[in-house]
Design an enzyme around this catalytic site. Sequence first.
Site, mmCIF file in Angstrom:
data_model
loop_
_atom_site.group_PDB
_atom_site.id
_atom_site.type_symbol
_atom_site.label_atom_id
_atom_site.label_comp_id
_atom_site.label_asym_id
_atom_site.label_seq_id
_atom_site.Cartn_x
_atom_site.Cartn_y
_atom_site.Cartn_z
ATOM 1 N N ASP A 64 0.813 -1.210 0.000
ATOM 2 C CA ASP A 64 0.000 0.000 0.000
ATOM 3 C C ASP A 64 0.852 1.268 0.000
ATOM 4 O OD1 ASP A 64 -2.232 -1.518 -0.075
ATOM 5 O OD2 ASP A 64 -2.873 -1.132 1.981
ATOM 6 N N ASP A 139 -3.021 10.655 5.152
ATOM 7 C CA ASP A 139 -3.117 11.574 6.286
ATOM 8 C C ASP A 139 -1.939 12.529 6.385
ATOM 9 O OD1 ASP A 139 -1.020 9.929 7.403
ATOM 10 O OD2 ASP A 139 -2.535 8.581 8.187
ATOM 11 N N ASP A 168 -0.690 13.372 22.333
ATOM 12 C CA ASP A 168 0.580 12.938 21.742
ATOM 13 C C ASP A 168 0.713 13.445 20.314
ATOM 14 O OD1 ASP A 168 1.038 11.655 24.080
ATOM 15 O OD2 ASP A 168 0.982 9.619 23.280
ATOM 16 N N ASN A 182 -5.521 6.593 11.450
ATOM 17 C CA ASN A 182 -6.757 7.117 12.044
ATOM 18 C C ASN A 182 -7.503 6.042 12.821
ATOM 19 O OD1 ASN A 182 -9.247 9.004 12.087
ATOM 20 N ND2 ASN A 182 -10.005 7.192 11.005
ATOM 21 N N GLN A 234 5.679 9.622 4.601
ATOM 22 C CA GLN A 234 6.701 9.558 3.553
ATOM 23 C C GLN A 234 7.527 10.836 3.465
ATOM 24 O OE1 GLN A 234 4.569 8.454 -0.020
ATOM 25 N NE2 GLN A 234 4.252 6.357 0.683
#
Length: 278
Positions: A64, A139, A168, A182, A234
């Site tokens: 993915d 995200d 956090d 998420n 990334q």
Amino acid sequence: MKNKEIKKIIIFCKLGLEDSSELKHIKNFLEHKKIKYSLYINNRKDNINFDLENVSLLISLGGDGNIISACRYLANTNIPVLGVHAGNLGFLTEFQIKEFELGISDFINGSYKLERPFLLSVQIKLKNGKVLQKYAFNDAVFNRANHLLLADIKTSFKGEIFNNYNADGLIISTPAGSTAYNLSAGGSIVYPLSRVFMLTPICSHSLTQRPIVLPKSFFIDVISSNCTLSIDGQEVFNKDEFISARIGLSNVRANIIRKKNSSYFKVLNEKLHWGEIR
């Protein structure tokens, strides 16, 4: 339906699979069919500039993460992505290598679904005054830079602060990314083509700070002086690089090829055992 003409294909291969049997299989098939292709290796370090002239399709070989990289590189194009599974979970990579030839045939015949989830727009205001436009498939995540201190994250809409997160961190997720970080942080599963995005705190230190779903038309401003900002895990910006970020669901969409009989709920069941009756 008239068969689609394939002029050229990009093979986008995850680093480590250069000598794999899966890549050899794909290359041999395309050469046998006399289909032109270009091979790019995704080392996740260097930016890649694809030669997109006459490209009809991108084949992502990997997991993915690889297909997410491909969709981000192809933002603002209409080039579809066919994911061939050679990774871990395989939520987005629809085809096993044994199904690859059928996948190409179905693409040529027009016998497939094209799933077009919206990407997140992330405009990052840097401390040098520049504004970077980035797109996230899953995200944008604000994480505390110092693990001994709480993250201090202010979110506002049209100049009005609506939450000051002490946690956090904070995950801002697309619907397609709702089943990634998420979900791990307690956010809801959201149908991937929904026109919404989600804010989910990571281990909030207040019972009043819970996940929230916002409409596509909203763009929120996020300010934090002690957090890093990562895009799809990334790209990372450290706390000394940026001042703020404006984030919302964009009009830019990914183009992912699915099998014609593909079902989102079936994928949820197969990958997450969602809805499993024991």
